[in-house]
Write a protein that holds these residues in place. Structure first.
Motif, short mmCIF file in Angstrom:
data_model
loop_
_atom_site.label_atom_id
_atom_site.label_comp_id
_atom_site.label_asym_id
_atom_site.label_seq_id
_atom_site.Cartn_x
_atom_site.Cartn_y
_atom_site.Cartn_z
N PHE A 1 -32.52 -16.28 35.59
CA PHE A 1 -32.13 -16.00 34.37
C PHE A 1 -32.85 -16.95 33.02
O PHE A 1 -32.16 -17.02 31.97
CB PHE A 1 -30.61 -16.70 34.42
CG PHE A 1 -29.49 -15.59 34.90
CD1 PHE A 1 -28.86 -14.70 33.94
CD2 PHE A 1 -29.08 -15.63 36.09
CE1 PHE A 1 -28.10 -13.75 34.59
CE2 PHE A 1 -28.16 -14.73 36.70
CZ PHE A 1 -27.76 -13.62 35.77
N MET B 1 -25.60 -13.41 29.16
CA MET B 1 -26.75 -13.07 30.17
C MET B 1 -26.10 -12.66 31.56
O MET B 1 -26.39 -11.73 32.04
CB MET B 1 -27.62 -14.10 30.12
CG MET B 1 -28.75 -14.46 29.20
SD MET B 1 -30.10 -15.35 29.59
CE MET B 1 -29.19 -16.94 30.09
N ALA B 2 -25.11 -13.41 31.94
CA ALA B 2 -24.68 -13.14 33.26
C ALA B 2 -23.57 -11.88 33.22
O ALA B 2 -23.99 -10.81 34.00
CB ALA B 2 -23.58 -14.47 33.71
N ALA C 1 -25.65 -8.87 32.88
CA ALA C 1 -26.63 -8.39 34.14
C ALA C 1 -25.78 -7.77 35.09
O ALA C 1 -26.27 -7.41 36.19
CB ALA C 1 -27.08 -9.64 34.88
N LEU D 1 -26.63 -9.28 40.46
CA LEU D 1 -27.14 -9.29 38.80
C LEU D 1 -28.43 -8.91 38.69
O LEU D 1 -29.23 -9.48 39.31
CB LEU D 1 -26.68 -10.71 38.29
CG LEU D 1 -25.14 -10.90 38.92
CD1 LEU D 1 -25.06 -12.59 38.25
CD2 LEU D 1 -24.38 -10.38 37.84
N PRO E 1 -30.55 -9.53 35.40
CA PRO E 1 -30.86 -10.05 34.06
C PRO E 1 -31.80 -9.67 33.32
O PRO E 1 -32.93 -9.28 33.71
CB PRO E 1 -30.64 -11.51 34.33
CG PRO E 1 -31.44 -11.77 35.71
CD PRO E 1 -31.09 -10.67 36.62
#
Length: 402
Positions: free
Chosen positions: A264, A94-95, A98, A238, A240
């Motif tokens: 997130f 996910m990070a 993003a 970021l 996400p």
């Protein structure tokens, strides 16, 4: 630092049901939860059954925030910098996903020991034209900080490091890498899957922008939980996905991303699992990570010496002797590592076994196709270690067909 004395260890083991049934040396795969962690999950599950899942979410949300506060204490950060995910791999993915779009000519620098799941994510950047480059190792097999420094330029968009690799005892110089990353303002991701709950982990000292770890490993939390740390000053870079009314709430005119790490998270989450994680983190903080680290190091240093005396056993560890983690990789002459794992399991002894896919760059570089892995915890005893040594000696003598 308060040491883990025998009486304290005995109480911790008595509070862990699995300790009475197996000799567990697979804590790097998943550790044994305490009865308190089980009770915390059952309590939230029963509230959901009695009150209704949505109604019980009020208490569940309080437990979730207790988990966030305990995680922040463990990492030396604020609760606002902590998000929860379903797994360490999901958190890292996910990070990474993003980050801003990748362009041809962008460079990504990784340690040779990078976790296979992270490399699978990095492949999407490579398909967009980015270059994936491996940082050379020093003479002990760790990431060379000197070599890394010589590789840095304005095209490097990410440094990724697996702090404690899955296939042995190496502890990579995560803080030294962080100093270089901060100096050059290069995003820096740490995979701390095997480090959280085993080593002291201060994100300020590490200098990382993102750090992730699974709840099921040395944190002794339930499967299906993970921690994601995002440095507050890095969060704005970021974007996400997915999003919902929690991660991107309605502001009266539209939907905008939260200004904390919960951008997130989504509103649908297992509060049962997070209740268990909260308890596990609180127990760990109560014991003290310094005492845990010292206990694991003492056991691992002694066990490595004992293993080196076993005929046919070859340790496959990297790192400086006396400065290695509680993960011990080895092969046993004549044995397939997965068959060895099964043979030990029939004797009530749990270990791990990994193939190339776990750490493909390192395994291929060293010509390894598989390794067996002992992963020690502060819960392990000298008596359990003696049982393991005796079993390995017997299996080495008789061979797989014996």
């Amino acid at each position: 630092m308060s040491p883990l004395d025998p009486a304290h260890l005995a109480r911790l083991r008595e509070a862990t049901p699995g300790c009475a049934r197996v000799c567990h040396f697979n804590h790097a795969g998943a550790s044994l939860p305490s009865q308190g962690t089980l009770d915390a999950m059952l309590g939230q599950l029963q509230r959901e059954a009695r009150e209704g899942p949505m109604e019980a979410a009020i208490t569940g949300a309080q437990l979730q925030e207790q988990a966030r506060e305990a995680a922040a204490r463990l990492l030396n950060t604020s609760p606002a910098a902590i998000a929860f995910a379903s797994s360490g791999s999901a958190a890292w993915s996910m990070a990474f996903s993003a980050l801003p779009p990748w362009q041809a000519g962008d460079r990504i620098l990784v340690g040779r020991h990078e976790w296979g799941g992270n490399l699978a994510c990095l492949a999407q950047a490579v398909s967009a034209g980015a270059q994936l480059e491996v940082i050379p190792c020093d003479r002990h097999g760790a990431v060379s900080v000197e070599a890394l420094e010589s590789m840095l330029d304005s095209h490097v968009r990410l440094i990724a490091l697996t702090w404690l690799p899955a296939n042995g005892g190496l502890i990579n110089p995560a803080a030294a890498v962080g100093q270089l990353a901060r100096k050059r303002r290069i995003p820096y991701f740490i995979d701390a899957g095997q480090a959280l709950g085993q080593l002291p982990c201060d994100v300020e000292a590490l200098g990382c922008d993102v750090l992730k770890g699974a709840g099921r490993k040395y944190l002794r939390g339930p499967r299906g939980t993970a921690l994601l740390y995002v440095r507050p000053g890095f969060l704005e870079q970021l974007q996400p996905l997915p999003r919902d009314v929690l991660s991107a709430p309605w502001n009266g005119q539209g939907f905008s991303l939260r200004d904390d790490a919960r951008r997130f998270e989504t509103s649908e989450v297992s509060l049962v699992l997070l209740a268990g994680l909260a308890n596990a983190l609180q127990e760990l903080n109560s014991i003290g990570i310094e005492a845990i680290h010292q206990r694991i190091k003492t056991l691992a240093d002694t066990l490595r010496q004992d293993l080196d005396r076993l005929p046919g056993l070859q340790r496959q560890d990297l790192g400086v002797a006396g400065q290695q983690s509680g993960l011990i990789a080895f092969t046993l002459k004549g044995w397939d590592c997965f068959a060895l794992k099964e043979a030990l399991a029939r004797r009530g002894i749990n270990i791990g076994a990994n193939g190339v896919a776990y750490t493909p760059l390192d395994m291929q570089a060293r010509g390894l196709t598989q390794i067996a892995r002992i992963a020690l915890s502060y819960l392990n005893t000298e008596a359990e270690i003696q049982c393991l040594l005796e079993a390995l000696t017997e299996l080495a003598e008789r061979g797989p067909a014996g």
